[in-house]
Write an enzyme that holds these catalytic residues in place. Structure first.
Site, PDB file in Angstrom:
ATOM      1  N   GLY A 100       0.833  -1.209   0.000  1.00 11.13           N
ATOM      2  CA  GLY A 100       0.000   0.000   0.000  1.00 11.13           C
ATOM      3  C   GLY A 100       0.866   1.258   0.000  1.00 11.13           C
ATOM      4  O   GLY A 100       1.896   1.288   0.667  1.00 11.13           O
TER       5      GLY A 100
ATOM      6  N   ARG B 151       0.880  -4.870  -5.894  1.00  9.69           N
ATOM      7  CA  ARG B 151       0.929  -6.124  -5.143  1.00  9.69           C
ATOM      8  C   ARG B 151       1.284  -7.187  -6.185  1.00  9.69           C
ATOM      9  O   ARG B 151       0.681  -7.246  -7.246  1.00  9.69           O
ATOM     10  CB  ARG B 151      -0.416  -6.390  -4.471  1.00  9.69           C
ATOM     11  CG  ARG B 151      -0.719  -5.298  -3.434  1.00  9.69           C
ATOM     12  CD  ARG B 151      -1.575  -5.776  -2.280  1.00  9.69           C
ATOM     13  NE  ARG B 151      -1.250  -5.050  -1.059  1.00  9.69           N
ATOM     14  CZ  ARG B 151      -1.832  -3.900  -0.682  1.00  9.69           C
ATOM     15  NH1 ARG B 151      -2.764  -3.349  -1.420  1.00  9.69           N
ATOM     16  NH2 ARG B 151      -1.483  -3.330   0.446  1.00  9.69           N
TER      17      ARG B 151
ATOM     18  N   ASP C  54       4.762  -4.947   6.178  1.00 11.02           N
ATOM     19  CA  ASP C  54       5.307  -6.245   6.594  1.00 11.02           C
ATOM     20  C   ASP C  54       5.291  -7.280   5.475  1.00 11.02           C
ATOM     21  O   ASP C  54       6.200  -8.112   5.394  1.00 11.02           O
ATOM     22  CB  ASP C  54       4.601  -6.765   7.860  1.00 11.02           C
ATOM     23  CG  ASP C  54       3.123  -7.017   7.648  1.00 11.02           C
ATOM     24  OD1 ASP C  54       2.532  -6.406   6.737  1.00 11.02           O
ATOM     25  OD2 ASP C  54       2.544  -7.825   8.401  1.00 11.02           O
TER      26      ASP C  54
ATOM     27  N   THR D 112       3.925   2.581   5.569  1.00  7.04           N
ATOM     28  CA  THR D 112       2.516   2.176   5.561  1.00  7.04           C
ATOM     29  C   THR D 112       1.784   3.088   6.527  1.00  7.04           C
ATOM     30  O   THR D 112       2.352   3.447   7.566  1.00  7.04           O
ATOM     31  CB  THR D 112       2.317   0.697   5.998  1.00  7.04           C
ATOM     32  OG1 THR D 112       0.946   0.505   6.390  1.00  7.04           O
ATOM     33  CG2 THR D 112       3.179   0.312   7.180  1.00  7.04           C
TER      34      THR D 112
ATOM     35  N   ASP E   3      -0.542   2.252   8.370  1.00 12.53           N
ATOM     36  CA  ASP E   3      -1.163   1.456   9.435  1.00 12.53           C
ATOM     37  C   ASP E   3      -0.432   1.475  10.781  1.00 12.53           C
ATOM     38  O   ASP E   3      -1.018   1.145  11.805  1.00 12.53           O
ATOM     39  CB  ASP E   3      -1.300  -0.010   8.992  1.00 12.53           C
ATOM     40  CG  ASP E   3      -2.175  -0.152   7.760  1.00 12.53           C
ATOM     41  OD1 ASP E   3      -2.895   0.802   7.434  1.00 12.53           O
ATOM     42  OD2 ASP E   3      -2.139  -1.218   7.129  1.00 12.53           O
TER      43      ASP E   3
ATOM     44  N   ASP F  59       1.753  -0.653  11.881  1.00 15.16           N
ATOM     45  CA  ASP F  59       1.615  -2.010  12.421  1.00 15.16           C
ATOM     46  C   ASP F  59       2.924  -2.799  12.391  1.00 15.16           C
ATOM     47  O   ASP F  59       2.903  -4.027  12.318  1.00 15.16           O
ATOM     48  CB  ASP F  59       0.518  -2.764  11.637  1.00 15.16           C
ATOM     49  CG  ASP F  59       0.814  -2.836  10.143  1.00 15.16           C
ATOM     50  OD1 ASP F  59       1.769  -2.168   9.680  1.00 15.16           O
ATOM     51  OD2 ASP F  59       0.097  -3.557   9.435  1.00 15.16           O
TER      52      ASP F  59
ATOM     53  N   ARG G 291      -6.246  -1.651   8.706  1.00 14.30           N
ATOM     54  CA  ARG G 291      -6.302  -3.120   8.631  1.00 14.30           C
ATOM     55  C   ARG G 291      -6.478  -3.730  10.024  1.00 14.30           C
ATOM     56  O   ARG G 291      -7.458  -3.425  10.696  1.00 14.30           O
ATOM     57  CB  ARG G 291      -5.057  -3.671   7.928  1.00 14.30           C
ATOM     58  CG  ARG G 291      -5.102  -3.382   6.435  1.00 14.30           C
ATOM     59  CD  ARG G 291      -4.124  -4.211   5.673  1.00 14.30           C
ATOM     60  NE  ARG G 291      -2.748  -3.780   5.920  1.00 14.30           N
ATOM     61  CZ  ARG G 291      -1.704  -4.223   5.247  1.00 14.30           C
ATOM     62  NH1 ARG G 291      -1.859  -5.128   4.314  1.00 14.30           N
ATOM     63  NH2 ARG G 291      -0.506  -3.775   5.498  1.00 14.30           N
TER      64      ARG G 291
HETATM   65  P1  ADP Z   1       2.537  -4.393   2.597  1.00 14.87           P
HETATM   66  O1  ADP Z   1       3.985  -4.405   2.278  1.00 14.87           O
HETATM   67  O2  ADP Z   1       1.964  -3.001   2.615  1.00 14.87           O
HETATM   68  O3  ADP Z   1       2.238  -5.193   3.842  1.00 14.87           O
HETATM   69  P2  ADP Z   1       1.508  -6.594   0.944  1.00 14.87           P
HETATM   70  O4  ADP Z   1       1.218  -7.465   2.094  1.00 14.87           O
HETATM   71  O5  ADP Z   1       0.514  -6.509  -0.163  1.00 14.87           O
HETATM   72  O6  ADP Z   1       1.774  -5.077   1.374  1.00 14.87           O
HETATM   73  O7  ADP Z   1       2.912  -7.066   0.320  1.00 14.87           O
HETATM   74  C1  ADP Z   1       3.465  -6.450  -0.805  1.00 14.87           C
HETATM   75  C2  ADP Z   1       4.123  -7.489  -1.707  1.00 14.87           C
HETATM   76  O8  ADP Z   1       5.152  -8.177  -0.985  1.00 14.87           O
HETATM   77  C3  ADP Z   1       3.208  -8.596  -2.201  1.00 14.87           C
HETATM   78  O9  ADP Z   1       2.496  -8.251  -3.351  1.00 14.87           O
HETATM   79  C4  ADP Z   1       4.195  -9.731  -2.495  1.00 14.87           C
HETATM   80  O10 ADP Z   1       4.796  -9.569  -3.753  1.00 14.87           O
HETATM   81  C5  ADP Z   1       5.233  -9.536  -1.419  1.00 14.87           C
HETATM   82  N1  ADP Z   1       4.934 -10.449  -0.302  1.00 14.87           N
HETATM   83  C6  ADP Z   1       3.931 -10.341   0.617  1.00 14.87           C
HETATM   84  N2  ADP Z   1       3.926 -11.378   1.473  1.00 14.87           N
HETATM   85  C7  ADP Z   1       4.944 -12.187   1.095  1.00 14.87           C
HETATM   86  C8  ADP Z   1       5.479 -13.425   1.585  1.00 14.87           C
HETATM   87  N3  ADP Z   1       4.944 -14.059   2.633  1.00 14.87           N
HETATM   88  N4  ADP Z   1       6.557 -13.954   0.937  1.00 14.87           N
HETATM   89  C9  ADP Z   1       7.100 -13.321  -0.112  1.00 14.87           C
HETATM   90  N5  ADP Z   1       6.644 -12.160  -0.625  1.00 14.87           N
HETATM   91  C10 ADP Z   1       5.596 -11.596  -0.041  1.00 14.87           C
END
Ligand code: ADP
Length: 321
Positions: free
Chosen positions: A13, A74, A105, A127, A129, A131, A173
């Site tokens: 995000g 994403r 995260d 982010t 959030d 968090d 979230r």
């Molecule tokens: P944020 O970083 O804001 O928490 P996301 O959870 O959407 O956002 O994660 C962003 C991107 O990071 C995802 O689209 C994916 O490519 C990668 N990602 C998320 N979770 C994992 C994971 N468990 N293992 C590897 N890559 C991940």
């Protein structure tokens, strides 16, 4: 001798202040004689090779802008070993030796996986959030809180005029931090967050308590992770007969010019991230923690759980009664 090449991307995000962090990475890197590249659309762009060299002027005029000039995405493909293998190949095609990932995260989980494949990678928490453990504030949180506080003031005016209650649903979230901080700063009568089991009865009691001593408005801040804003409004009307409106703030909270606080923190974190890469560090998050710029191993960050700001919650309850 070849210059060391590093790259920067924003992922997950978007958050106000990401641009200030990008600017700091680019300018600190160039200041130290590095070649700095930008990756478009997060991990998606790393896989597809949407990578370009960044100059001092490429980050001109962005410190005050919300969103991210590198865009974000994403990337489900990156979450697979095959996707990460493609990203790794693309990094070697472009000669990238170190990577700065600005995100939440999920992005850090991806960054940790890349580090395990031998890539030098450092993360910056971006982010709204708030968090992330071992991090006082994530980039974008302060701006989002200020946006919500401004919205509360506006809604309070109209709510007072009509003697109504208003439920304001805010983002975050699974974290209630935006609700807590904005609720305290905005003087909300009730704050309903996922971390605390609150009942409609408690919310109604607080509305009636305020009314009985002449309050004209009731503002209830509801974190999106709790949900059910419209059901709660109906329950309040049914139980105590107070007209209750719902305002869902949504994506207005993600945009806007970053506050000075977010710009300053993002600038410091961006600069420190580059230094960490120059020191040969990897798999680490750089963050402001206990008022200092520090760095922590991704494993430590991703296994810890962020504590609940209980004292903010309790204080808001005492002060708004
Ligand atoms: P944020 O970083 O804001 O928490 P996301 O959870 O959407 O956002 O994660 C962003 C991107 O990071 C995802 O689209 C994916 O490519 C990668 N990602 C998320 N979770 C994992 C994971 N468990 N293992 C590897 N890559 C991940």
């Amino acid at each position: 001798m070849n210059r060391k090449s590093i790259a920067v991307l924003t992922s997950g995000g978007d958050a106000p202040g990401m641009n200030a962090a990008i600017r700091a990475v680019v300018r600190t890197g160039i200041f130290h004689g590095l070649k700095v590249m930008g990756v478009k659309k997060g991990y998606e762009g790393l896989i597809k090779g949407e990578i370009f060299e960044m100059s001092l002027s490429s980050v001109a005029d962005i410190i005050h802008r919300g969103g991210t000039m590198l865009q974000t995405a994403r990337s489900p493909e990156f979450a697979t070993p095959q996707g990460r293998e493609k990203a790794l190949n693309m990094m070697s095609v472009f000669g990238i030796q170190g990577l700065v990932v600005i995100g939440g995260d999920g992005s850090f989980r991806g960054a940790r996986d890349l580090a395990a494949m031998g890539v030098q990678v450092v993360g910056i928490p971006g982010t709204i959030d708030n968090d992330i453990p071992f991090c006082d504030y994530t980039i974008g949180f302060d701006t989002a809180v200020n946006t919500v506080v401004e919205a509360i003031s506006r809604i309070r005016d109209t709510t007072s005029s009509h003697n109504r209650a208003n439920i304001i649903e805010v983002m975050g979230r699974n974290s209630g931090d935006i609700s807590l901080y904005a609720g305290l700063a905005g003087g909300a009568e009730s704050i309903v967050v996922p971390e605390v089991n609150a009942s409609v009865e408690d919310v109604c009691k607080r509305i009636m308590h305020g009314r009985n001593r002449g309050k004209l408005h009731s503002i209830i801040i509801l974190a999106e992770g709790v949900g059910g804003a419209f059901e709660m409004a109906k329950a309040i009307e049914d139980k105590i007969g107070v007209e209750t409106r719902v305002t869902i703030l949504g994506h207005v909270q993600r945009g806007g010019s970053p506050t000075a606080f977010d710009r300053i923190m993002a600038s410091r974190l961006g600069a420190r991230a580059v230094e960490l890469l120059m020191e040969g560090k990897t798999s680490r998050m750089v963050a402001q923690y206990q008022n200092q710029i520090r760095d922590f191993d991704f494993d430590e960050v991703l296994t810890a759980k962020k504590g609940f700001a209980g004292e903010i919650y309790s204080l808001a309850r005492i002060l708004s009664i």
